[in-house]
Write an enzyme that holds these catalytic residues in place. Structure first.
Site, mmCIF file in Angstrom:
data_model
loop_
_atom_site.group_PDB
_atom_site.id
_atom_site.type_symbol
_atom_site.label_atom_id
_atom_site.label_comp_id
_atom_site.label_asym_id
_atom_site.label_seq_id
_atom_site.Cartn_x
_atom_site.Cartn_y
_atom_site.Cartn_z
ATOM 1 N N HIS A 67 0.166 -1.186 0.013
ATOM 2 C CA HIS A 67 -0.426 0.079 0.170
ATOM 3 C C HIS A 67 0.737 1.516 -0.370
ATOM 4 C CE1 HIS A 67 -3.460 2.216 0.782
ATOM 5 N NE2 HIS A 67 -2.615 3.212 1.986
ATOM 6 N N SER A 68 0.534 2.154 -1.172
ATOM 7 C CA SER A 68 1.572 3.188 -1.534
ATOM 8 C C SER A 68 0.658 4.254 -0.101
ATOM 9 C CB SER A 68 1.389 3.723 -2.260
ATOM 10 O OG SER A 68 1.987 2.665 -2.918
ATOM 11 N N GLU A 107 4.368 8.128 -1.334
ATOM 12 C CA GLU A 107 2.705 9.717 -1.849
ATOM 13 C C GLU A 107 3.349 10.025 -3.173
ATOM 14 O OE1 GLU A 107 1.253 10.820 1.633
ATOM 15 O OE2 GLU A 107 -0.082 11.376 -0.361
ATOM 16 N N ARG A 109 1.461 7.975 -5.721
ATOM 17 C CA ARG A 109 2.824 7.660 -7.226
ATOM 18 C C ARG A 109 3.599 7.838 -7.016
ATOM 19 N NH1 ARG A 109 -0.204 8.484 -10.948
ATOM 20 N NH2 ARG A 109 -2.938 8.599 -10.136
ATOM 21 N N ASP A 141 3.581 6.908 -13.327
ATOM 22 C CA ASP A 141 3.527 6.378 -12.278
ATOM 23 C C ASP A 141 4.901 6.109 -11.719
ATOM 24 O OD1 ASP A 141 3.386 4.486 -10.116
ATOM 25 O OD2 ASP A 141 1.076 3.586 -10.880
ATOM 26 N N ARG A 143 6.064 4.667 -8.625
ATOM 27 C CA ARG A 143 6.301 4.042 -8.106
ATOM 28 C C ARG A 143 7.190 2.340 -8.380
ATOM 29 N NH1 ARG A 143 0.275 3.007 -6.717
ATOM 30 N NH2 ARG A 143 0.103 2.856 -8.644
#
Ligand SMILES: [Zn+2]
Length: 216
Positions: A67-68, A107, A109, A141, A143
């Site tokens: 979970h970001s 936070e 992405r 994105d 991440r």
């Protein structure tokens, strides 16, 4: 191709009794780590039958959700995204089956809190969530799940059931030596404020919105 991954080690573990705004409670065991490649303070929460260290190793395939972090959604309850309900659902489903919630400090992405709010301003001017990031000079994105894989290896969880609708998470973890034996869809948390955001995620991020619809 599997990338060579530097090893992280468990630094501390401590019990956290969780209580959410709707009254749901569950015990968790929080793990901190040494050696995470980006130097940030990521957290693994062991839930369900993984909260007792004595049980680890013989409790089957853990259910795992990376979970970001989302300060606005997770903490403040902002309805511009579905992070808060996703976190709440994830904790309960993992606690039911046993596994880990990996709370990743990336936070917006991966672009950071201030830039995320800048992107919201651009969205209010008509850009979608991905184009807004690009307009600010970021990838759509940013991440990266390297630290998630490091934490799972440190926890001895090299085979996981992945609680996610995001095919990129499974692909990245696979390249980092984590075997995703099953991908479990999450629910879709729809509200008037996040309907456009969720539709964009489905269209641009190839997310599958096949889970049960929650809220309205
Ligand atoms: Zn969010």
């Amino acid at each position: 191709m599997t990338r060579l991954l530097s090893a992280a080690t468990i630094r501390t573990q401590v019990t956290l009794p969780l209580r959410f705004a709707d009254g749901y409670t569950t015990p968790a065991r929080a793990y901190t780590f040494d050696g995470l490649v980006d130097g940030r303070e990521h957290l693994a929460l062991a839930l369900g039958d993984r909260t007792d260290p004595a049980d680890r190793g013989d409790a089957g395939i853990p259910l795992v959700r990376p979970h970001s972090e989302c300060l606005t959604g997770d903490v403040l309850g902002s309805q511009r995204c579905d992070c808060g309900p996703q976190l709440r659902e994830g904790v309960e489903r993992i606690a039911d089956r046993g596994g880990y919630l990996l709370y990743l400090r990336q936070e917006g992405r991966g672009i950071g809190l201030y830039a995320k709010l800048d992107a919201y301003a651009l969205q209010d001017a008509g850009l979608d969530t991905y184009d807004a990031n690009v307009a600010l000079g970021f990838a759509a994105d940013e991440r990266d799940y390297t630290v998630a894989a490091q934490m799972l290896h440190a926890l001895g969880a090299s085979h996981v059931a992945l609680l996610s609708n995001n095919p990129d998470k499974a692909a990245q973890l696979g390249r980092l030596g984590i075997t995703v034996v099953e991908q479990v869809p999450t629910g879709t948390h729809l509200s008037a404020a996040n309907a456009g955001y969720l539709a964009t995620k489905a269209r641009r991020g190839a997310h599958t919105l096949t889970g049960h619809l929650i809220g309205g």
